[in-house]
Design a protein around this motif. Structure first.
Motif, mmCIF file in Angstrom:
data_model
loop_
_atom_site.group_PDB
_atom_site.id
_atom_site.type_symbol
_atom_site.label_atom_id
_atom_site.label_comp_id
_atom_site.label_asym_id
_atom_site.label_seq_id
_atom_site.Cartn_x
_atom_site.Cartn_y
_atom_site.Cartn_z
ATOM 1 N N ALA A 6 0.843 -1.196 0.000
ATOM 2 C CA ALA A 6 0.000 0.000 0.000
ATOM 3 C C ALA A 6 0.882 1.251 0.000
ATOM 4 O O ALA A 6 1.869 1.327 0.712
ATOM 5 C CB ALA A 6 -0.904 -0.009 1.228
ATOM 6 N N GLY A 7 0.503 2.228 -0.774
ATOM 7 C CA GLY A 7 1.229 3.493 -0.797
ATOM 8 C C GLY A 7 2.441 3.501 -1.699
ATOM 9 O O GLY A 7 3.146 4.509 -1.781
ATOM 10 N N THR A 8 2.708 2.394 -2.404
ATOM 11 C CA THR A 8 3.881 2.358 -3.275
ATOM 12 C C THR A 8 3.805 3.442 -4.347
ATOM 13 O O THR A 8 4.801 4.098 -4.654
ATOM 14 C CB THR A 8 4.009 0.964 -3.937
ATOM 15 O OG1 THR A 8 4.041 -0.013 -2.905
ATOM 16 C CG2 THR A 8 5.276 0.871 -4.743
ATOM 17 N N GLY A 9 2.591 3.639 -4.881
ATOM 18 C CA GLY A 9 2.424 4.638 -5.935
ATOM 19 C C GLY A 9 2.843 6.024 -5.460
ATOM 20 O O GLY A 9 3.587 6.735 -6.140
ATOM 21 N N GLY A 10 2.398 6.390 -4.263
ATOM 22 C CA GLY A 10 2.749 7.694 -3.719
ATOM 23 C C GLY A 10 4.248 7.820 -3.508
ATOM 24 O O GLY A 10 4.856 8.859 -3.792
ATOM 25 N N LEU A 11 4.860 6.728 -3.007
ATOM 26 C CA LEU A 11 6.305 6.766 -2.771
ATOM 27 C C LEU A 11 7.072 6.872 -4.087
ATOM 28 O O LEU A 11 8.103 7.532 -4.151
ATOM 29 C CB LEU A 11 6.755 5.503 -2.029
ATOM 30 C CG LEU A 11 6.691 5.557 -0.518
ATOM 31 C CD1 LEU A 11 7.349 4.336 0.071
ATOM 32 C CD2 LEU A 11 7.381 6.809 0.006
#
Lengths: 535, 296
Positions: A6-11
């Motif tokens: 989760a949150g890989t896209g934002g990172l």
């Protein structure tokens, strides 16, 4: 989607935002080089006969093969691919450092913790760093291939070399991801990664040199850098050779993930040791502190320089011998001073490379003081009874002396191995020591540049690396692009006498030393007058 | 009385940002001086100017009778500094850092060092990267408090310390004061300021807005009055120094500037007072009034 991701896209967006200048810069800069080499070779050796002569006389020589890798045919593409051999190493190096910078460095700085408390999966950080680096490597390979196709070369060969570049980057991106899980400090992770990359380079170098000299090249098959060369782009492409690289990419990443999942945030696999409760009596001056901060760096560079010198020295005799086997070339060489002269020419070229590498150390050491400043560690020292010059002086001294030690170690190591091969240890050690030490003034100029920028333009101190890259590119491309002498003269390494074998000229060495001293002096004066810290 | 720090009209610009805008600050020798202000008010900038790390653009600053920029090294032998965010060298142990900083200042008292380590319950064997925020702060505090210096400059030194350690810190600052040392204490913790400081300076947007003893500052503030009257309040709101009048039948609440309290009470007794509560300003109110609207 898997919760751990989760949150890989934002990172990924964060990584891209932080590297928005650096990433496109290295991708583009490295990607255009193969095509530019190709057009140079097309201009220099337009006919196949000329190229065959170049291959026999130069490109297949063990010393050249040791540095750049083997040449698999006399086509323009194959020559350009060999000339681009260093790119495989550089792409691997940058990929390794990029992944560590976006994983362990972030964690050590505590920024990862801030993000870790948001709705971020356990694997998001590692995944984002790996994906961005993989994508950059892929892009680099595609652009390089497109450039080669645009230079009228066969599509299959272009794709093969592009794939070699990409896979070289991928393998070491994964190794970087794995190394980042092992230590608590980013420095330690970089050390592990660089040691593995150095080992891969040395294995490839030794294997390729042995093969070019008529022996077996099995050592190269132990090295990921050896695998990617053996795709034989523009010769008889062997695509399956990419498989071990891809397998290692997956394997290293697959090892990194379980460790990342099991360890605590901020912790590594290798536990940190505790230190003394009381400082040793000697730890009482800015110089003593600087020594503590620099000694690991010095040790690492001394070992690296020793390994590089020993390996490069050991193949020097083979370089001369291989030419000796070719009667026509041997005749030319005999007129020029025998095969020993060819070995000398090779060694002189090698010393320039060692010099450039050690200049990287000089810059790294000089920028330590800038790193101390931005990390807030200069402040408590300067708030004690320590003047600016004294504080800077400690770092300056080590940034000046450290490279001299590394060069001396490299020179002695090269002298020992070359001397053992030729049965003249007592003669070769001082010769090659001198050839290594003659690089010192050029190294100092770049070190001085880093001091100058740290003092006068602190926010631009990182541009010192651009100075080193410029010297490297001028040395690599200056002659083939037929740049004017004035352009070549910009690089301090142009003015270094080519030793061994060349003539020792003292004046350029003195002038370079003075330039370095003036750079450093201006840096110190500017530092004395400015605000600390400038962040 | 002798002054240890005398700053007047200090200006410091960072590019187009004005961090200090004519700051005045006087710290008397032997006192504990509180230095307060909202985040970004310029406290750390002022301290860095005093340490000769930043060069002021205008104004004068004297520290222990010397010029903080020109005489930095000589002055630093006589002071110790704890930054608000102590960063340590990752590969040096806490004990090594304490000794190093002490020696760079001109030596530290080994007995006091041991006593402080014990009091702060700090393990000096850990490497810099292994300490938590609070423990890094303790390393800085032990290094500073173990030094035999005239002046302690502490920039939010207790950020990250737990309440027990806060107690230990206060004990040692009082001890330092008893020994005649001067302390400049930048802090956000009102209880700490109230417990330790003789005088305070409040800074906002790079300028000192209040300076004096806590009693003096209180005097400048408004008193809250809650009163029940015999009749309507009339023109109470028009009286000088009366603010925020809220009428609820015969019950009236308002704030009044402390010097105008006497006049307001006279007016109220003219109407007839049934009950009266007066509340002196709390420190919180005092600070909040100054903190509010900072940066605007």
């Amino acid at each position: 989607m898997n919760a751990a991701l989760a949150g890989t896209g934002g990172l990924i967006r964060l990584v891209l935002r932080r590297d928005r200048i650096l990433l496109p810069l290295w991708v583009l800069l490295l990607a255009v080089l193969p095509a530019s080499y190709a057009s140079t070779f097309a201009g220099l050796y337009p006919t196949q006969a000329e190229r065959a002569g170049y291959v026999a006389g130069t490109a297949a020589n063990p010393s050249i093969v040791a540095l750049l890798g083997p040449v698999y045919s006399d086509s323009i593409g194959a020559l350009a691919v060999q000339r681009s051999g260093m790119l495989l190493l550089i792409v691997a190096l940058i990929s390794l450092l990029t992944v560590i910078r976006h994983t362990r460095t972030e964690e050590e700085a505590g920024r990862r913790e801030l993000l870790g408390a948001t709705a971020l999966g356990r694997h998001a950080g590692l995944t984002a760093a790996l994906l961005v680096t993989y994508a950059a490597d892929l892009l680099l390979g595609l652009i390089a291939a497109a450039g080669l196709v645009a230079a009228d070369l066969p599509v299959a060969g272009a794709l093969a070399f592009g794939a070699a570049l990409t896979v070289s980057g991928w393998v070491f991106a994964s190794i970087g991801g794995l190394a980042a899980q092992l230590t608590t400090g980013a420095g330690g992770a970089r050390g592990i990664g660089l040691a593995l990359l150095g080992l891969a380079f040395v294995l490839r170098l030794a294997g390729d040199a042995a093969e070019a000299a008529g022996g077996s090249g099995w050592l190269s098959w132990l090295s990921p850098l050896g695998w990617v060369e053996r795709v034989r782009a523009f010769a008889d492409e062997r695509w399956w050779v990419l498989l071990p690289g891809l397998a290692l990419t997956v394997l290293a990443a697959a090892l990194a993930y379980p460790i990342s999942a099991r360890r605590d945030l901020g912790a590594g696999v290798l536990a940190p040791r505790s230190g003394p409760a009381v400082a040793a009596p000697g730890l009482a001056s800015p110089l003593a502190l600087a020594w503590r901060l620099h000694r690991g760096l010095l040790l690492g560079w001394a070992i690296g320089a020793a390994a590089l010198g020993a390996i490069l020295g050991s193949v020097a005799d083979a370089a001369g011998q291989a030419v000796g086997d070719n009667p026509k070339l041997a005749e030319i060489m005999a007129r020029l001073g025998g095969t020993a002269a060819l070995s000398d020419a090779y060694l002189a070229g090698v010393m320039t490379i060692v010099g450039l590498a050690v200049a990287g150390y000089g810059i790294q050491a000089a920028l330590r003081m800038r790193a101390e400043e931005t990390a807030g560690r200069a402040e408590p020292v300067l708030a004690a009874a320590v003047g600016r010059t004294r504080w800077l002086g400690g770092h300056l001294l080590l940034a000046a002396v450290g490279p001299v030690v590394a060069l001396a170690v490299g020179g002695v190591a090269a002298g020992l191995t070359y001397g053992l091969a030729t049965g003249d240890v007592s003669g070769q050690v001082p010769r090659l020591l001198g050839a290594a030490l003659v690089q010192v003034p050029a190294v100092w100029v770049l070190t001085g540049l880093a001091v100058l920028l740290s003092g006068a333009l602190p926010r631009a101190a990182g541009a010192s690396w651009a100075g080193l890259a410029g010297c490297f590119l001028l040395g690599q491309l200056g002659a083939v692009l037929e740049l004017g002498q004035w352009a070549l003269d910009v690089s301090p390494f142009t003015h270094i006498p080519r030793l061994p074998g060349g003539e020792v000229m003292v004046l350029p060495l003195l002038v370079l030393t003075v330039v370095a001293a003036v750079f450093a002096g201006i840096g110190v004066l500017a530092f004395r007058r400015r605000d600390v810290p400038v962040t | 009385m002798d002054t240890s720090i005398a700053v007047s009209g200090l200006v410091k610009n960072f590019g187009r940002v004005r961090a200090l805008d004519g700051l005045d600050l006087t710290v008397r020798t032997g006192e504990v001086h509180g230095f307060l202000g909202p985040n970004g008010a310029g406290k750390s900038t002022a301290i860095r100017v005093l340490l000769g790390l930043l060069r002021a653009d205008a104004g004068t600053a004297r520290l222990l009778g010397g010029d903080p920029w020109r005489d930095a090294v000589a002055l630093h032998r006589r002071l110790a500094y704890v930054p608000g965010d102590v960063t340590l060298w990752p590969n040096l142990s806490g004990g090594e850092v304490i000794d190093l900083l002490g020696r760079l200042r001109g030596g530290l008292d080994p007995a006091r060092r041991a006593e402080l380590l014990d009091a702060f319950e700090l393990d000096p064997r850990k490497k810099g990267r292994a300490y938590s925020k609070g423990n890094r702060q303790k390393v800085g505090l032990v290094a500073a408090l173990a030094s035999d210096v005239e002046l302690l400059i502490l920039d939010e030194p207790t950020s990250g310390l737990d309440p027990l350690m806060e107690e230990v810190f206060q004990h040692w600052v009082r001890q330092a004061k008893r020994e005649g040392r001067t302390v400049l204490l930048s802090s956000h913790i009102l209880a700490e300021v109230e417990a330790l400081c003789d005088r305070v300076t409040i800074i906002r947007n790079g300028r000192a807005v209040e300076s004096g003893t806590l009693a003096e500052l209180r005097h400048l503030q408004r008193t809250s009055v809650d009163v029940e009257l015999a009749g309507p309040p009339g023109r109470l709101a028009d009286l000088p120094g009366v603010h925020d009048v809220r009428v609820d039948g015969n019950r009236i609440r308002f704030d009044v500037d402390t010097p105008a309290l006497d006049g307001a009470l006279r007016y109220l007794t003219g109407i007839g007072v049934r009950s009266l509560t007066c509340q002196p300003p709390t420190l919180e109110q005092l600070f909040l009034r100054h903190y509010e609207g900072a940066g605007r």
